[in-house]
Write a protein that holds these residues in place. Structure first.
Motif, mmCIF file in Angstrom:
data_model
loop_
_atom_site.group_PDB
_atom_site.id
_atom_site.type_symbol
_atom_site.label_atom_id
_atom_site.label_comp_id
_atom_site.label_asym_id
_atom_site.label_seq_id
_atom_site.Cartn_x
_atom_site.Cartn_y
_atom_site.Cartn_z
ATOM 1 N N LEU A 85 0.845 -1.193 0.000
ATOM 2 C CA LEU A 85 0.000 0.000 0.000
ATOM 3 C C LEU A 85 0.881 1.244 0.000
ATOM 4 O O LEU A 85 1.742 1.405 0.865
ATOM 5 C CB LEU A 85 -0.920 0.027 1.223
ATOM 6 C CG LEU A 85 -1.765 1.296 1.415
ATOM 7 C CD1 LEU A 85 -2.723 1.515 0.246
ATOM 8 C CD2 LEU A 85 -2.540 1.240 2.729
ATOM 9 N N ARG A 136 -1.920 -1.463 -3.850
ATOM 10 C CA ARG A 136 -2.853 -0.363 -4.063
ATOM 11 C C ARG A 136 -2.120 0.958 -3.880
ATOM 12 O O ARG A 136 -1.214 1.078 -3.058
ATOM 13 C CB ARG A 136 -4.021 -0.446 -3.084
ATOM 14 C CG ARG A 136 -4.900 -1.683 -3.264
ATOM 15 C CD ARG A 136 -6.022 -1.697 -2.239
ATOM 16 N NE ARG A 136 -5.479 -1.781 -0.896
ATOM 17 C CZ ARG A 136 -6.070 -1.243 0.183
ATOM 18 N NH1 ARG A 136 -7.190 -0.569 0.065
ATOM 19 N NH2 ARG A 136 -5.518 -1.387 1.371
ATOM 20 N N SER A 181 -4.136 -1.353 -8.224
ATOM 21 C CA SER A 181 -5.252 -0.408 -8.280
ATOM 22 C C SER A 181 -4.758 0.944 -7.797
ATOM 23 O O SER A 181 -3.864 1.032 -6.952
ATOM 24 C CB SER A 181 -6.435 -0.879 -7.423
ATOM 25 O OG SER A 181 -6.084 -0.948 -6.057
ATOM 26 N N SER A 222 -11.670 -2.361 -4.363
ATOM 27 C CA SER A 222 -10.520 -2.018 -5.199
ATOM 28 C C SER A 222 -10.423 -0.518 -5.424
ATOM 29 O O SER A 222 -9.350 0.073 -5.314
ATOM 30 C CB SER A 222 -10.619 -2.716 -6.550
ATOM 31 O OG SER A 222 -9.751 -2.133 -7.495
ATOM 32 N N ASN A 224 -10.287 1.030 -8.084
ATOM 33 C CA ASN A 224 -9.402 1.414 -9.180
ATOM 34 C C ASN A 224 -10.069 2.447 -10.091
ATOM 35 O O ASN A 224 -11.145 2.211 -10.637
ATOM 36 C CB ASN A 224 -9.006 0.190 -10.010
ATOM 37 C CG ASN A 224 -7.838 0.470 -10.930
ATOM 38 O OD1 ASN A 224 -6.938 1.229 -10.590
ATOM 39 N ND2 ASN A 224 -7.844 -0.134 -12.104
#
Length: 240
Positions: A85, A136, A181, A222, A224
């Motif tokens: 992350l 992410r 994402s 997600s 995204n």
């Protein structure tokens, strides 16, 4: 597997609060700061707040210096190859009191250099690591739309550009079927150093802003290509 986050600009303000709340939810958190001593001071404060020192590290990163970004990414690659992350929180406000017509090209460029181009470089350097971990990339941003009561020209333009970058990268991630994402989080007004601790009916404390961001980071979605606003509402997304 322990989740691991790198939060830029985490030595103060909402970045510090995001780091704290992620650590409270079991994350290993790397505190990114322009000066290493500021990062270490933030780590000390987190330990004093009850976070285990074993959950924390700090890395120096200055978004105005490409070499600093390269070196930070190198350290993360060597020391934290399981990073999954990235929270791009670091940014500058510019002069929030200047009307748009009085804001110079240099003013706009300075803000874009950090909030857009610096952030892009961080993403580019850390994507190889994040890709290995189905990572992410969350970016603290602002809305696409303007409001009459708050219109900091250089800052707003830089965040609108950042939103465009986020969604452009998201399209590439989708088209190239990358295990990544990327999304933006606009927490609304948060009273911090960056805005002179502005007060008003729409302003949140850093604790409230940090909680809003953390809730989105931990909601299991997600996101995204999303620009997510206050209360988790999606303000904009990628057309598919």
């Amino acid at each position: 597997m322990v989740n691991k986050a790198f939060v830029t600009g985490a030595n103060r303000g909402i970045g510090f609060e995001i780091a704290k709340q992620l650590a409270e939810h079991g994350y290993f958190v790397i505190v990114g700061a322009r000066r290493l001593e500021s990062g270490q001071q933030a780590v000390n404060k987190l330990v004093e707040a009850g976070i285990s020192a074993l959950q924390l590290d700090t890395i120096q990163i200055d978004l105005t210096e490409s070499q600093s970004i390269i070196e930070a990414a190198g350290k993360i690659s060597r020391q934290h190859p399981d990073l999954n992350l990235l929270v791009n929180n670091a940014g500058i406000a510019g002069d929030m009191t200047k009307p748009a017509l009085e804001t110079t090209v240099a003013d706009y460029q300075q803000t874009l250099n950090v909030n857009l181009f610096g952030t892009l470089q961080v993403i580019q350097k850390l994507v190889p690591i994040l890709k290995n971990n189905h990572g992410r990339i969350a970016n603290l941003t602002g809305p696409f739309s303007a409001t009459l009561w708050y219109n900091p020209a250089a800052y707003r333009v830089s965040k609108i550009a950042l939103n465009g970058l986020i969604q452009t990268l998201a399209v590439d991630f989708i088209n190239q079927k990358l295990p990544l994402s990327i999304f933006g989080i606009f927490p609304g007004g948060v009273s911090t150093d960056i805005n002179g601790h502005r007060q008003g009916p729409f302003m949140k404390t850093v604790e409230e802003g940090g909680q809003l961001v953390t809730n989105i980071l931990l909601d299991g979605q997600s996101h995204n290509g999303d620009i997510v606003g206050p209360n988790g509402h999606v303000l904009s997304t990628v057309d598919q």
